[in-house]
Design a protein around this motif. Structure first.
Motif, PDB file in Angstrom:
ATOM      1  N   THR A   1       0.829  -1.205   0.000  1.00 45.64           N
ATOM      2  CA  THR A   1       0.000   0.000   0.000  1.00 45.64           C
ATOM      3  C   THR A   1       0.861   1.252   0.000  1.00 45.64           C
ATOM      4  O   THR A   1       0.590   2.214  -0.738  1.00 45.64           O
ATOM      5  N   ILE A   2       1.899   1.257   0.822  1.00 44.11           N
ATOM      6  CA  ILE A   2       2.780   2.424   0.895  1.00 44.11           C
ATOM      7  C   ILE A   2       3.536   2.593  -0.422  1.00 44.11           C
ATOM      8  O   ILE A   2       3.634   3.703  -0.955  1.00 44.11           O
TER       9      ILE A   2
ATOM     10  N   ALA B   1       6.767   4.307  -8.505  1.00 42.52           N
ATOM     11  CA  ALA B   1       6.982   3.316  -7.444  1.00 42.52           C
ATOM     12  C   ALA B   1       8.381   2.738  -7.483  1.00 42.52           C
ATOM     13  O   ALA B   1       8.833   2.135  -6.511  1.00 42.52           O
ATOM     14  N   THR B   2       9.080   2.923  -8.597  1.00 43.23           N
ATOM     15  CA  THR B   2      10.457   2.417  -8.697  1.00 43.23           C
ATOM     16  C   THR B   2      11.401   3.131  -7.734  1.00 43.23           C
ATOM     17  O   THR B   2      12.520   2.670  -7.501  1.00 43.23           O
ATOM     18  N   ASN B   3      10.949   4.259  -7.168  1.00 40.60           N
ATOM     19  CA  ASN B   3      11.759   4.954  -6.169  1.00 40.60           C
ATOM     20  C   ASN B   3      11.731   4.248  -4.817  1.00 40.60           C
ATOM     21  O   ASN B   3      12.461   4.618  -3.907  1.00 40.60           O
ATOM     22  N   VAL B   4      10.839   3.260  -4.679  1.00 39.73           N
ATOM     23  CA  VAL B   4      10.686   2.529  -3.423  1.00 39.73           C
ATOM     24  C   VAL B   4      11.171   1.099  -3.618  1.00 39.73           C
ATOM     25  O   VAL B   4      10.674   0.372  -4.481  1.00 39.73           O
TER      26      VAL B   4
ATOM     27  N   GLY C   1       1.257  -0.718  12.354  1.00 38.01           N
ATOM     28  CA  GLY C   1       0.689   0.588  12.048  1.00 38.01           C
ATOM     29  C   GLY C   1       0.362   0.790  10.586  1.00 38.01           C
ATOM     30  O   GLY C   1      -0.599   1.481  10.242  1.00 38.01           O
ATOM     31  N   MET C   2       1.145   0.193   9.690  1.00 40.13           N
ATOM     32  CA  MET C   2       0.893   0.371   8.253  1.00 40.13           C
ATOM     33  C   MET C   2      -0.446  -0.220   7.836  1.00 40.13           C
ATOM     34  O   MET C   2      -1.018   0.154   6.815  1.00 40.13           O
TER      35      MET C   2
ATOM     36  N   CYS D   1       0.579   6.650   8.751  1.00 39.77           N
ATOM     37  CA  CYS D   1       1.911   6.085   8.478  1.00 39.77           C
ATOM     38  C   CYS D   1       2.414   6.523   7.112  1.00 39.77           C
ATOM     39  O   CYS D   1       3.590   6.900   6.963  1.00 39.77           O
ATOM     40  N   LEU D   2       1.542   6.481   6.127  1.00 37.47           N
ATOM     41  CA  LEU D   2       1.939   6.909   4.783  1.00 37.47           C
ATOM     42  C   LEU D   2       2.339   8.374   4.784  1.00 37.47           C
ATOM     43  O   LEU D   2       3.372   8.746   4.205  1.00 37.47           O
TER      44      LEU D   2
END
Length: 249
Positions: free
Chosen positions: A20-21, A28-31, A221-222, A229-230
């Motif tokens: 989800t985060i 999303a490739t940065n994560v 928490g996520m 959290c996000l």
């Protein structure tokens, strides 16, 4: 150059916990979400950190904002101790720099015995439930059942290896004390695994810290309070990214 956000999952879960985060970031490739949940050949937290570091460096990652959940926080601390130049920002998400107490070590041994006796599915039924606050567990049985079903596929040898590595890890408070980078703490007030008062003590160990206190969350928490959290993870990453950019000017 964009500083990657590296999310390290905890015990009794795998990289799926970050879906989800990760989906909220663009691109999303940065994560990056390394997974080591199925590894049974790693005996210490340092070995987990070595595997994560080697994997990231093989992808060309030179620095990152590293946030670890629970056992992932232990790995993040080991990574920061061994390779401080790699860390642009560090996050402990329901995690601690303290070593296990003797009572906690005894509980780890009981968990290993339970894995051997009951197998992953039987052991994880009770273990996963305790990762959530009582209220969340009662009101969201479907989420817990999905969590248990997913991680019950993990090899028992991997669950035992991870439990043993957590038990034997050293105290790493000095990593927080020596940190020259921003440090984020996410603390669940209903957390049964990391005592809230212990987690709060850590905030005082490092001068450049920020924290999110989740009043209703346990150890997840996520999932229990995902929006908060996000938001804090995004703002922390953006803050570190801005500071990293200024260094390059």
């Amino acid at each position: 150059m964009i500083t990657p956000l590296i999310l390290l999952h905890g015990y009794g879960e795998d990289a799926k916990v970050w879906d989800t985060i990760k989906a909220a970031f663009w691109p999303a490739t940065n994560v990056l979400t390394p997974s080591y949940a199925s590894r049974s050949d790693l005996k210490t937290i340092d070995e987990y950190a070595d595997v994560v570091y080697k994997d990231l460096r093989s992808q060309g990652v030179e620095r990152g904002v590293v946030i670890g959940h629970s056992m992932g926080g232990y790995i993040a601390l080991a990574l920061a101790e061994k390779h401080p130049e790699f860390i642009e920002g560090l996050g402990l998400f329901h995690s601690t720099a303290y070593a296990d107490t003797e009572e906690k070590k005894a509980n780890r041994d009981k968990n290993v015995a339970a894995i051997k006796e009951k197998g992953p599915a039987g052991f994880l039924q009770g273990f996963v439930k305790n990762m959530y606050s009582d209220a969340f567990a009662e009101n969201n049985p479907g989420i817990l059942e999905e969590h248990i079903t997913h991680v019950s596929q993990l090899p028992p040898e991997a669950l035992i290896a991870g439990m043993q590595a957590m038990k034997d890890r050293p105290d790493r408070r000095q990593v927080l004390e020596k940190a020259t980078y921003p440090v984020l703490f996410i603390i669940g007030m209903k957390d049964k695994a990391v005592k809230p008062e212990e987690a709060m003590e850590q905030v005082q160990l490092t001068p450049n810290s920020s924290q999110l206190i989740l009043e209703k969350a346990g150890h997840m928490g996520m999932t229990e309070e995902p929006d908060d959290c996000l938001e804090i993870i995004q703002s922390f990453w953006q803050r570190v990214e801005r500071e990293a950019s200024l260094k390059e000017i």
